[in-house]
Design an enzyme around this catalytic site. Sequence first.
Site, PDB file in Angstrom:
ATOM      1  N   LYS A  98     -11.271 -40.733 -15.915  1.00 51.63           N
ATOM      2  CA  LYS A  98     -12.469 -40.826 -16.745  1.00 51.63           C
ATOM      3  C   LYS A  98     -12.124 -41.585 -18.020  1.00 51.63           C
ATOM      4  CE  LYS A  98     -15.394 -37.502 -19.322  1.00 51.63           C
ATOM      5  NZ  LYS A  98     -15.757 -36.086 -19.482  1.00 51.63           N
TER       6      LYS A  98
ATOM      7  N   ASP B   7     -12.347 -31.332 -16.867  1.00 49.83           N
ATOM      8  CA  ASP B   7     -12.143 -32.622 -17.509  1.00 49.83           C
ATOM      9  C   ASP B   7     -11.075 -32.458 -18.592  1.00 49.83           C
ATOM     10  OD1 ASP B   7     -14.444 -33.004 -15.986  1.00 49.83           O
ATOM     11  OD2 ASP B   7     -15.328 -34.408 -17.429  1.00 49.83           O
TER      12      ASP B   7
ATOM     13  N   LYS C  25     -15.047 -41.940 -13.418  1.00 49.90           N
ATOM     14  CA  LYS C  25     -16.162 -41.495 -14.258  1.00 49.90           C
ATOM     15  C   LYS C  25     -16.141 -42.210 -15.605  1.00 49.90           C
ATOM     16  CE  LYS C  25     -18.035 -37.442 -16.652  1.00 49.90           C
ATOM     17  NZ  LYS C  25     -17.968 -35.990 -16.879  1.00 49.90           N
TER      18      LYS C  25
END
Lengths: 304, 293
Positions: free
Chosen positions: A204, A141, A240
């Site tokens: 995300k 991430d 996400k």
Amino acid sequence: MEIKSYISNKIPVSPSIDKVGVEERIARFQSRSIKNEAKKQGLNMVLSMIDLTTLEGKDTEGKVKQMCYKAKHLHDHFDGIPQVAAVCVYPSMVAIAKNELRNSSVKVASVATGFPSGQTSLALKLKDTKFAVEQGADEIDMVISRGKFLTGEFAYVFDEIAAVKETCGKARLKVILETGELVTLDNVRKASDIAIYAGADFIKTSTGKIQPAATMQVTYTMLMAIRDYYDETGIMVGMKPAGGISTAKLALHNLVMVKEILGTKWLSNEWFRFGASSLANDVLMQLVKIETGVYQSNDYFSID
Amino acid sequence: MSRLEVLKTYKIFIGGQFPRTESGRYYKPLDSKGKALANICLSSRKDVRNAVVAARKAFGPWSERAAFNRGQILYRIAEMLEGRQAQFVDELMRQGSSKVAATNEVNLSIDRIVYYAGWCDKYNQVLSSVNPVSSSHFNFSSLEPMGVVGVVAEQSTSLIGLVSLILPAICGGNSTVVLASEKLPLCAVTFAEVIHSSDVPAGVINILTGSPEEMAATLASHMDVNALITSNLETKLSNKLALLSVDNLKRKFDYEENWVEKDKQALHYISDLQEIKTTWHPIENVGGASSSY
């Protein structure tokens, strides 16, 4: 270190976002009536999509081990509860998490690239990423350089993402836009397009350190970017939302939105995740409520 | 030209806000002449759920507040109620009380609030103890609030029954979810406005109107409610609630009292909603000294 120039001229022109229209559409997702049987399936799906997260300065080996145990055993008193999709930790905790989860399908995601601010050199960011991958992270991430983005250096942001993607190797890359710092939905859309075209496997919303985090407006805008990209190229990109989704109700609204914008193909933890720490317990309490008819209390569910 | 009367909307009270019931339903309780008193929210079990969430959130900070400060806040309720005496008397009369009875009920309610305000920083000293034990321990017991208390208010009174049940609960640091009298709900909603303008933190008192028959079961079975108090409830419903309370071992009390009597206020209404915590603290036993303190 010299930034290798990728094909940043591929950055598309992003459409502008009609904020009022977005809000109107979102209000509709929130008014869908979901009956018990569908709700039960939805809640189980939510659980299977959770990235159980601990990203704090005070994280210890013990805390991470405990969380990994919870990832595998959400609520053993109750049959048919799935495991979560992944745990999300700092690079220094990846090896520990990996070891704890060795015989399970739960993945290990690691934040990297100078999380959460990303205010460090590209060389360090790549090193950070490499370290996490070597420690065994299945997913990375990363955060984008919001400062650069806001000053209009889109090419820099694009190249940075592409460089991290290359360093990731087999690990899937989630690109955190930190929408709370991007100010407008137009910026969110632009950043989404940059991330997607630069090679993100997932986009995300947030780090969880900045408010507001994963609002439905922001998630909606990002889902539209994913859809447009899919329509054009046939390539799927995951989504996400992270931060601020702490209730089962909100999670279900998100699923409704995904289903109606992207379709059922995205309704699996391969393509949709929730980044959350307290969501799991609320979902569990709702599931037990449906089964027993009795409202539940936090007292009877694990704390971490 | 005659003036168009502005009628009051009676809403419910959850987490310091006055929402309408989530269900969108309402009912019309009647006065003694068969005329509708007002449109009152017919709350649902989802309102109960929301109220419990609000009460749970409020419980921690409220129970940790300095006892003296809780006393000040309770006293503030009495002050605010005193200022709106006339409104309560008027509502009681509209619900069938005589003027004398109404005035008496309001005054008694105010006095009762002051009574419990006084107890806030005293009950724990009075009820705690240092216990004689035969080992080298300093052994002491003190009280801790139970948590979220469900209250099914007395059905035959509008104000005094409500006040007599809520005050001892919050005096002891609990937070409450209250089901008002179904047929006499006016004072409960106006009392919520008094709470709102006192310094009581949001969520410490939540008041719902509607049918206790419908909502009490949800309250009794709710795992996050730690105690249930009722007053002069019909036996059938009381027994049903007792059964539903078993799952999380809720404390349940049904008080058969005539709250209009002056002496229906006492320490045990506070202590009923307290758990006793006993601590065994090891002490040094030098030269055979005894452990007596």
